[in-house]
Design an enzyme around this catalytic site. Structure first.
Site, PDB file in Angstrom:
ATOM      1  N   ARG C 112      -6.975 -17.305  -9.290  1.00 48.03           N
ATOM      2  CA  ARG C 112      -7.773 -18.328  -8.615  1.00 48.03           C
ATOM      3  C   ARG C 112      -7.045 -19.668  -8.562  1.00 48.03           C
ATOM      4  NH1 ARG C 112     -12.985 -17.098  -7.944  1.00 48.03           N
ATOM      5  NH2 ARG C 112     -12.811 -18.833  -6.504  1.00 48.03           N
ATOM      6  N   ARG C 226      -8.021 -23.280 -18.827  1.00 48.07           N
ATOM      7  CA  ARG C 226      -7.964 -21.965 -19.472  1.00 48.07           C
ATOM      8  C   ARG C 226      -7.675 -22.015 -20.971  1.00 48.07           C
ATOM      9  NH1 ARG C 226     -10.996 -19.545 -15.769  1.00 48.07           N
ATOM     10  NH2 ARG C 226     -10.107 -19.783 -13.696  1.00 48.07           N
TER      11      ARG C 226
END
Lengths: 304, 304, 304, 304
Positions: C112, C226
């Site tokens: 993404r 992340r």
């Protein structure tokens, strides 16, 4: 205003058109469509097209089948949540297309924002108009002595006059010579220099124009940097004009942007640490949390 | 068709809405808005929104004040010229937003096209439906023996049955276990495994869905690669469905795309050289122009 | 560790190579080159190549002719200034290329992040290995009851065993059937289903691998999201491993990233307002500054 | 050449440095590192850094553990295959960083290529040098009468002299006034206008400079458009210089680029149809395959 009667007529004709659509319509934006909002002495911003509204943001976030709107209140809450937590993709689902007229030195800053679509008026193909940005006297300022890339005190008196005279005279002369170079002559005896060459004589305050299309996420990024008080005045006025349009287009998203980006603050880890101590009533200095003098000064500007 | 009555009702409600807009309206596209075009056994493509039409391409290319249309004929000629000479920015001025339902292994190919905006249904947050792509028997094929990444002969008889049984049984069992893992139980005694973990048990033929927004230039790039005969069948049917929508939306641009990209051919410098000789009646072989056997074979496929 | 002796030999051969270069060399990164850092049960991250170091960031910011380094101290100060004020382009002047082996459901989150270059192992062309991510028991957790997309309490006892058995059994069966479908048979009597079809039977915990190349600015953006505590554990461990590599590669930039992005906090305009009051000793409540209960709770988490 | 002795010394110092690296080294590129290749009258291109070589392209395409090189011959064949079939991602695995000095009107064309990283010399912060591009007399040409955005016949005699005099005089005067405006004065009595304002007086032939970093795929796209004969001469000479560097850096990839992009041709569907007829000895005219006169003329230029 920089529009000829012909251009004004074309714009009016566009504004007069109306057709039914099944698409989402944002009433706040419809009113602005095609209208040229004046910026600086010859520039403007006008909305050519848009896609989506506040509900389109939540609809995409939910990947929903319908309008994506359960209750208006939920939509606003979700939009603020998405903004707060740096979710960018739902905001990318709105798109805007602008026609902008702006000085070349502003265009050069603007184009640094790469995630957008641009079609610029071609000076290889066409002849540029004799329109130059000449600052209003109150916007002439000295080089800042504390910030290496900003403005300080306003210029006064004779100095301001001299600057304006130089800018006007050099613009006029440059354009005269540009016109001479490209002139074909009535009898074909003009120089008729290639336009792609002649344009190099024109200064950076000449106006150019382009179509600029961008999604809402990237537009917010542009506005955060360019509507900021540290941005150069001449691009900031464009950003501020666009802010007004966006506020009418997607009011919830714009309010969230204002609260979390434009008006908020980013704190470093040491700054958060310092803050926690201060709120407990402890006395803290830069050295206690490993901040430099400059970092501390910027921190103090935020919290006091 | 993969829609529940509730979803169908939401879509119908969207289709029923109509409001006046000052924006450019593309009648050919309005008719398709929100309608879910079925693809594969449970998938679909539906247009959620669009921006622009053929005239918007030329309007941007000309950076014009009005509609950018002098004569319809000129618009088509200009669009073909822009396509032929690889001008990409005017095509970027049109934008489309789709809602797509597709198997995960198709989604994984699709997402490789990076210049687009995506919001995918979140399997961390939500529960996936029990819907799997099971190929129709006529689309089961052996690994190609001449092309390392394609299909060869169609599978027949028992082999096809065995494949379908394995796919169905494994999908069903994987979903049953997924359901068991995430089940909270009526009395809270279920496993209630985190959804972000349970989803890892689901195979690549399960359906997902997303909102996908892209400009026309990048959409053409996607369609050129994915509507191509070498593309995998399961993504090609999506591309072909989108081709039909685009043909109705921007007919001139689509025709130019068909002539210059989809249906045309790219020749190498040695191939052009070979061609010129051949047209003069000379006999040419691969070695004469420094082409490998494979290059020559591909060249022959184009010209004969 | 997931490497065969042949792969290990290839990696060792790469590590053994050394050649002189005029380019900037980052000693902290040289030591990590090609080494496969294990992640999860079969995954890894290994650095294939890199461009630039801390000095390359300031060199680009200054558009300098030489190394761009006057004094080491100045470099660090400038890097922190650039990070603090959201200057992204100098960080884009460093680039890293990684070879990553990761479960498909992690790959689907990872991809993404669009501003990166990717080459993934092709399951149309090649056969995937029989390697599946099976979580360690301590990483099995229930769906969170306070956060709709996170994990709550760890699974215990029989429930954990049942989950692991389902995951293992389904992975094994799916792979067996995948192998059967693509098998050509010794005598050519196998099904020999096209690989692009057979792969659809494989679950999302199978491992894939790719080459991933990204500039430092976009890598930091990836790491901020992340390596965050809200990220799914299975991608966070990759991000944390990459953080360690980056800290050795560009220590000043990494420290600034840690202070201003990873560890800092973003405050909204109302939160800044509340803070100023609190620091003056005033009593403030959510309603006083127009914050929702949720916003206030998140704000309290930052400052206390 | 536009370098001061100090700059030359800095460059020489950079060239003199050498350190061992485990990374892939491209010997053909090492020789060019840091050397400023002159372009136009004051411009240059110099390589600051690079990542990868021909083998890195195939290594990524194969997602291999080792060098990705079985046999040199295979590498070249694979690279040509990838180029022929528009595989872009393996070429994105190579990266180059350039320091470029170029006139502003060239920079304005260059920056339209958005998929690249740029740090430009800041005229808000720093003072621009008195260096202007003045074309050599043989590069002065009339506006083309057949191509609306190109050059026609070379200017001769007095016309050329007049153009050069205008360009030189206007550049000199603009810079004098720029210098006057920003001058602080020995005693602080200068105007000291903010640099961000004063720069607007400078014409588009003044030189700027930037660091420009781009991957090989996007660089090839840039070179295809800008090394093309229809590109403006002043940007073409930069593209041609970069072509020479790339040919030494990744010789197989460059050769494939030359054969399939620079030197090849794109044929439309109707053109392929016409070609097939012609090769069978049939007589074909534009109307037979639905081509316009202009399309036919461009087609004839390719095949004859």
């Amino acid at each position: 205003m920089p529009l000829t009667p012909e251009q004004q007529a074309e714009i009016s004709e566009q504004r007069a058109q109306s057709a039914p659509t099944r698409r989402v319509v944002a009433p706040g934006m419809e009113q602005h469509l095609y209208t040229a909002q004046p910026v600086l002495d010859h520039g403007f911003v006008r909305v050519i097209d848009y896609m989506g509204d506040d509900a389109a943001i939540t609809q995409a976030a939910r990947v929903s089948y319908g309008k994506g709107t359960k209750a208006v209140q939920n939509d606003e809450g979700l939009i603020r949540y998405l903004m707060r937590h740096w979710h960018s993709t739902p905001f990318e689902m709105c798109e805007i297309k602008l026609h902008v007229k702006l000085p070349v030195f502003v265009a050069r800053q603007w184009i640094r924002h790469r995630t957008a679509n641009v079609n610029e008026y071609s000076a290889r193909y066409s002849i540029l108009d004799r329109e130059f940005y000449i600052p209003a006297e109150e916007h002439l300022a000295k080089q800042s002595v504390i910030n290496n890339q900003g403005r300080g005190d306003t210029l006064v008196g004779e100095d301001a006059q001299r600057v304006l005279e130089m800018l006007k005279a050099d613009s006029a002369r440059a354009y005269d010579n540009y016109a001479t170079m490209i002139d074909e002559g009535e009898d074909g005896n003009g120089i008729a220099l290639a336009r792609e060459l002649a344009r190099m004589n024109l200064p950076a305050n000449i106006y150019t124009q382009w179509y600029w299309k961008v999604d809402l996420h990237n537009l917010f990024h542009f506005l955060r940097l360019r509507a900021d008080s540290h941005a150069q005045y001449e691009i900031r006025v464009y950003a501020e004009e666009i802010c007004r349009l966006v506020a009418d287009w997607v009011p919830y998203a714009y309010k969230a942007f204002e609260d979390y980006r434009l008006g908020g603050a980013q704190l470093s880890q040491p700054a958060v640490e310092a803050l926690r101590k201060m709120l407990k009533g402890e006395k803290v200095e830069a050295a206690d949390v490993g901040m430099s003098a400059r970092e501390w000064r910027e921190f103090m500007d935020i919290v006091s």
